[in-house]
Design an enzyme around this catalytic site. Structure first.
Site, PDB file in Angstrom:
ATOM      1  N   HIS A  57     -74.773  -5.224 -11.558  1.00  0.00           N
ATOM      2  CA  HIS A  57     -75.319  -3.979 -12.108  1.00  0.00           C
ATOM      3  C   HIS A  57     -74.229  -3.164 -12.812  1.00  0.00           C
ATOM      4  CE1 HIS A  57     -74.695  -1.616  -8.077  1.00  0.00           C
ATOM      5  NE2 HIS A  57     -73.706  -1.356  -8.891  1.00  0.00           N
TER       6      HIS A  57
ATOM      7  N   GLU B 137     -80.163  -2.117 -12.095  1.00  0.00           N
ATOM      8  CA  GLU B 137     -80.177  -3.216 -11.132  1.00  0.00           C
ATOM      9  C   GLU B 137     -80.780  -4.479 -11.744  1.00  0.00           C
ATOM     10  OE1 GLU B 137     -78.800  -3.010  -8.294  1.00  0.00           O
ATOM     11  OE2 GLU B 137     -78.696  -0.894  -7.791  1.00  0.00           O
TER      12      GLU B 137
ATOM     13  N   ASP C 114     -74.280   8.231 -13.554  1.00  0.00           N
ATOM     14  CA  ASP C 114     -75.374   8.241 -12.580  1.00  0.00           C
ATOM     15  C   ASP C 114     -75.131   9.229 -11.448  1.00  0.00           C
ATOM     16  OD1 ASP C 114     -73.260   6.758 -11.549  1.00  0.00           O
ATOM     17  OD2 ASP C 114     -74.343   4.868 -11.529  1.00  0.00           O
TER      18      ASP C 114
ATOM     19  N   ASN D 160     -73.771  -7.509  -7.759  1.00  0.00           N
ATOM     20  CA  ASN D 160     -74.948  -8.182  -8.321  1.00  0.00           C
ATOM     21  C   ASN D 160     -75.011  -8.032  -9.845  1.00  0.00           C
ATOM     22  OD1 ASN D 160     -75.703  -5.546  -8.720  1.00  0.00           O
ATOM     23  ND2 ASN D 160     -77.432  -5.555  -7.309  1.00  0.00           N
TER      24      ASN D 160
HETATM   25  C1  F6R Z   1     -70.928   4.112 -10.335  1.00  0.00           C
HETATM   26  C2  F6R Z   1     -71.641   3.005 -10.928  1.00  0.00           C
HETATM   27  C3  F6R Z   1     -71.734   1.667 -10.286  1.00  0.00           C
HETATM   28  C4  F6R Z   1     -70.372   1.131  -9.846  1.00  0.00           C
HETATM   29  C5  F6R Z   1     -70.516  -0.249  -9.193  1.00  0.00           C
HETATM   30  C6  F6R Z   1     -69.190  -0.758  -8.662  1.00  0.00           C
HETATM   31  O1  F6R Z   1     -71.025   5.262 -11.142  1.00  0.00           O
HETATM   32  O2  F6R Z   1     -72.187   3.205 -11.959  1.00  0.00           O
HETATM   33  O3  F6R Z   1     -72.330   0.765 -11.189  1.00  0.00           O
HETATM   34  O4  F6R Z   1     -69.529   1.047 -10.960  1.00  0.00           O
HETATM   35  O5  F6R Z   1     -71.431  -0.184  -8.136  1.00  0.00           O
HETATM   36  O6  F6R Z   1     -68.783   0.070  -7.618  1.00  0.00           O
HETATM   37  P1  F6R Z   1     -67.332  -0.060  -6.976  1.00  0.00           P
HETATM   38  O7  F6R Z   1     -66.361   0.302  -8.031  1.00  0.00           O
HETATM   39  O8  F6R Z   1     -67.336   0.931  -5.840  1.00  0.00           O
HETATM   40  O9  F6R Z   1     -67.191  -1.468  -6.525  1.00  0.00           O
END
Ligand code: F6R
Length: 263
Positions: free
Chosen positions: A154, A159, A83, A152
């Site tokens: 995701h 989301e 992403d 959450n």
């Molecule tokens: C990032 C991504 C997100 C993160 C998630 C956890 O490329 O795809 O889904 O993996 O938000 O983020 P952290 O590791 O910062 O807690």
């Protein structure tokens, strides 16, 4: 648990899901790096799916270390990131392109031309997403996708909501994600309100998945992902249906699990 220990957990059911719980973030990162390095050794022209965020930082450090020791070679590897914020310039130090260059690509022998991150500046987001899907397909699909998980549930920027979205698409970020990500910006106002993200289909089509999660804030999402019903309200729950997915957790992230026990 000893800080360098890693234990296998199981819920006693036959499935494609493997769970490892590590005694420290370092041990978790080493375990995940070993899985990646082994997979790349078996297929040098590897198609690697990558994630940003704080969870895989230790994994990326370990990969850099293994690369420096000559134990993993990225020279023929092609990467696709999950992403990117939208809109954002690649030079912006909050962009995911910047993050990847800084935390992984500059530290390993990957050909930067073979690294792909969605454009946060495209004038045609829909075309960009379609082209990304076509490119991944033409490359033969993702061999191994690295994932983190949001508080959450995701994965990527998929989301919670009423649907699983298949392909790469534009996403409006939820307040909870903007809030969670604002720690990396000067304020929540600076967090872009949208992103381009691979969809659940892109992730589920990866031949192998390694999800890393650490810390108590991830405990509930990990529980719902592994032990909850499969629902788009916890996007990661669909991973229960994947034939080859490994969760590599620390004890905090694993602390809410009740069905999975050490084996
Ligand atoms: C990032 C991504 C997100 C993160 C998630 C956890 O490329 O795809 O889904 O993996 O938000 O983020 P952290 O590791 O910062 O807690």
């Amino acid at each position: 648990m000893n800080s360098n220990e890693v234990k296998a957990y199981s819920n006693g059911k036959k499935s494609g899901v493997k769970v490892f719980v590590a005694g420290s973030y370092e041990a978790l990162s080493k375990k995940a790096a070993t899985i990646l390095a082994g997979a790349i050794a078996n297929k040098p022209e590897f198609i690697l799916g990558l994630a940003t965020g704080t969870s895989p930082l230790g994994l990326y450090d370990e990969l850099a270390e293994l690369n420096a020791q000559g134990r993993v070679d990225f020279s023929k590897v092609t990467s696709y990131n999950l992403d990117e914020y939208y809109p954002i310039a690649p030079e912006n130090d909050q962009s995911y392109r910047y993050f990847m260059n800084k935390n992984l690509f500059s530290k390993i022998n990957i050909d930067i031309e073979k690294t792909h991150v969605l454009s946060g500046l495209t004038k045609d987001p829909e075309g960009e997403c379609k082209a990304y899907d076509a490119e991944i397909e033409a490359a033969g699909g993702i061999d191994l996708q690295v994932l983190g998980i949001g508080n959450n549930g995701h994965i990527g920027f998929n989301e919670p909501g009423k649907d699983f979205i298949w392909g790469t698409h534009m996403v409006e970020l939820t307040e909870s994600t903007i809030e969670a990500n604002s720690r990396l910006f000067n304020s929540a106002d600076e967090v872009p309100r949208a992103a381009l993200s691979m969809g659940i289909g892109n992730i589920m089509c990866a031949k192998q998945i390694v999800l890393v999660a650490n810390g108590p804030k991830k405990a509930q999402a990990v529980k719902e992902a592994l032990e909850g019903e499969i629902t788009p309200y916890c996007q990661a729950s669909i991973l229960q249906l994947h034939p080859n997915v490994t969760f590599v957790l620390d004890e905090d992230a694993a602390s809410a699990l009740t069905e999975y026990k050490e084996i």
